[in-house]
Design an enzyme around this catalytic site. Sequence first.
Site, PDB file in Angstrom:
ATOM      1  N   HIS A   5      30.547  16.488   7.394  1.00  0.00           N
ATOM      2  CA  HIS A   5      31.417  17.577   7.859  1.00  0.00           C
ATOM      3  C   HIS A   5      32.881  17.116   7.894  1.00  0.00           C
ATOM      4  O   HIS A   5      33.780  17.845   7.481  1.00  0.00           O
ATOM      5  CB  HIS A   5      31.013  18.028   9.264  1.00  0.00           C
ATOM      6  CG  HIS A   5      29.642  18.649   9.339  1.00  0.00           C
ATOM      7  ND1 HIS A   5      28.722  18.315  10.309  1.00  0.00           N
ATOM      8  CD2 HIS A   5      29.038  19.599   8.572  1.00  0.00           C
ATOM      9  CE1 HIS A   5      27.616  19.028  10.138  1.00  0.00           C
ATOM     10  NE2 HIS A   5      27.773  19.808   9.086  1.00  0.00           N
ATOM     11  N   LYS A  54      17.920  26.726  15.073  1.00  0.00           N
ATOM     12  CA  LYS A  54      17.552  25.309  15.022  1.00  0.00           C
ATOM     13  C   LYS A  54      17.498  24.730  16.439  1.00  0.00           C
ATOM     14  O   LYS A  54      18.252  25.146  17.306  1.00  0.00           O
ATOM     15  CB  LYS A  54      18.591  24.530  14.201  1.00  0.00           C
ATOM     16  CG  LYS A  54      18.569  24.857  12.724  1.00  0.00           C
ATOM     17  CD  LYS A  54      19.650  24.068  12.000  1.00  0.00           C
ATOM     18  CE  LYS A  54      19.888  24.586  10.598  1.00  0.00           C
ATOM     19  NZ  LYS A  54      21.100  24.018   9.998  1.00  0.00           N
ATOM     20  N   ARG A  99      25.644  20.019  -0.851  1.00  0.00           N
ATOM     21  CA  ARG A  99      25.129  18.662  -1.031  1.00  0.00           C
ATOM     22  C   ARG A  99      24.306  18.538  -2.309  1.00  0.00           C
ATOM     23  O   ARG A  99      24.511  17.657  -3.113  1.00  0.00           O
ATOM     24  CB  ARG A  99      24.275  18.253   0.171  1.00  0.00           C
ATOM     25  CG  ARG A  99      25.108  17.843   1.360  1.00  0.00           C
ATOM     26  CD  ARG A  99      24.302  17.886   2.617  1.00  0.00           C
ATOM     27  NE  ARG A  99      23.944  19.254   2.944  1.00  0.00           N
ATOM     28  CZ  ARG A  99      23.342  19.615   4.059  1.00  0.00           C
ATOM     29  NH1 ARG A  99      23.001  18.713   4.943  1.00  0.00           N
ATOM     30  NH2 ARG A  99      23.084  20.875   4.300  1.00  0.00           N
ATOM     31  N   SER A 146      22.654  17.135   9.651  1.00  0.00           N
ATOM     32  CA  SER A 146      22.572  17.117  11.112  1.00  0.00           C
ATOM     33  C   SER A 146      21.127  16.997  11.569  1.00  0.00           C
ATOM     34  O   SER A 146      20.824  16.287  12.529  1.00  0.00           O
ATOM     35  CB  SER A 146      23.192  18.386  11.689  1.00  0.00           C
ATOM     36  OG  SER A 146      24.569  18.430  11.410  1.00  0.00           O
TER      37      SER A 146
HETATM   38  P1  ADP Z   1      24.674  25.609   8.850  1.00  0.00           P
HETATM   39  O1  ADP Z   1      23.609  25.705   9.910  1.00  0.00           O
HETATM   40  O2  ADP Z   1      25.587  26.772   8.788  1.00  0.00           O
HETATM   41  O3  ADP Z   1      24.174  25.181   7.499  1.00  0.00           O
HETATM   42  P2  ADP Z   1      25.682  22.922   9.159  1.00  0.00           P
HETATM   43  O4  ADP Z   1      26.358  22.381  10.350  1.00  0.00           O
HETATM   44  O5  ADP Z   1      24.357  22.332   8.808  1.00  0.00           O
HETATM   45  O6  ADP Z   1      25.603  24.466   9.415  1.00  0.00           O
HETATM   46  O7  ADP Z   1      26.628  22.822   7.887  1.00  0.00           O
HETATM   47  C1  ADP Z   1      27.857  23.492   7.815  1.00  0.00           C
HETATM   48  C2  ADP Z   1      28.389  23.403   6.394  1.00  0.00           C
HETATM   49  O8  ADP Z   1      28.639  22.049   6.060  1.00  0.00           O
HETATM   50  C3  ADP Z   1      27.432  23.912   5.325  1.00  0.00           C
HETATM   51  O9  ADP Z   1      28.183  24.510   4.296  1.00  0.00           O
HETATM   52  C4  ADP Z   1      26.757  22.659   4.821  1.00  0.00           C
HETATM   53  O10 ADP Z   1      26.294  22.815   3.495  1.00  0.00           O
HETATM   54  C5  ADP Z   1      27.903  21.681   4.900  1.00  0.00           C
HETATM   55  N1  ADP Z   1      27.440  20.307   5.048  1.00  0.00           N
HETATM   56  C6  ADP Z   1      26.521  19.830   5.896  1.00  0.00           C
HETATM   57  N2  ADP Z   1      26.335  18.506   5.748  1.00  0.00           N
HETATM   58  C7  ADP Z   1      27.169  18.129   4.741  1.00  0.00           C
HETATM   59  C8  ADP Z   1      27.436  16.876   4.071  1.00  0.00           C
HETATM   60  N3  ADP Z   1      26.778  15.774   4.396  1.00  0.00           N
HETATM   61  N4  ADP Z   1      28.362  16.875   3.101  1.00  0.00           N
HETATM   62  C9  ADP Z   1      28.996  18.018   2.763  1.00  0.00           C
HETATM   63  N5  ADP Z   1      28.791  19.217   3.321  1.00  0.00           N
HETATM   64  C10 ADP Z   1      27.883  19.280   4.308  1.00  0.00           C
END
Ligand code: ADP
Length: 164
Positions: free
Chosen positions: A18, A42, A91, A129
Amino acid sequence: DVRNAVYPGSFDPFTNGHLDIVERALKIADSLHIAVLKNTSKKALFTPDERVEIIREVLHKYPQVKVETFEGLLVDFCRTRQIRIVIRGLRAVSDFDYEHAIFLMNRKLLPDLETMFLMAASDNSFISSTIVKEVAHFGGNIADQVPAIVLDRMQKKRAHINAE
Ligand code: ADP
């Protein structure tokens, strides 16, 4: 014209993946709102307010970043704040279908809103996450996957849970 962007997500917890997306988005946007989703199905580690507090601390050196919780439609969040750019991270192909569906829906709801996808850096492409939470839960080392502030807060949370 000021470019206001939003980076929406659950951020439970905020990872190095992030952080990388935020720092790269700041090269595109003049201001970046990080919108922490309140209604997530989640299993949560931190409350939305705790996540906001943690992300603010991680990103305190960027005055152009604003961190808020949000519930409801992202398009409404964007309308009220004159935001026309949504930032999302990709990703792997496995992210594509979900992101594509959300993109199409948001586009239908607010055609002026543009979504920009930033590809994860190779070091971060396996960070999620959900996995970070799992590994931490069983005592595994996640120091390479999250900012030091997040690691610290996760350790405190664990100690707190264990003490109960
Ligand atoms: P959501 O529940 O909306 O997917 P996340 O917190 O999991 O929320 O992710 C928010 C955004 O960040 C999403 O677009 C996700 O694809 C991106 N994201 C999550 N992890 C990574 C990572 N390791 N590298 C790049 N982008 C990421």
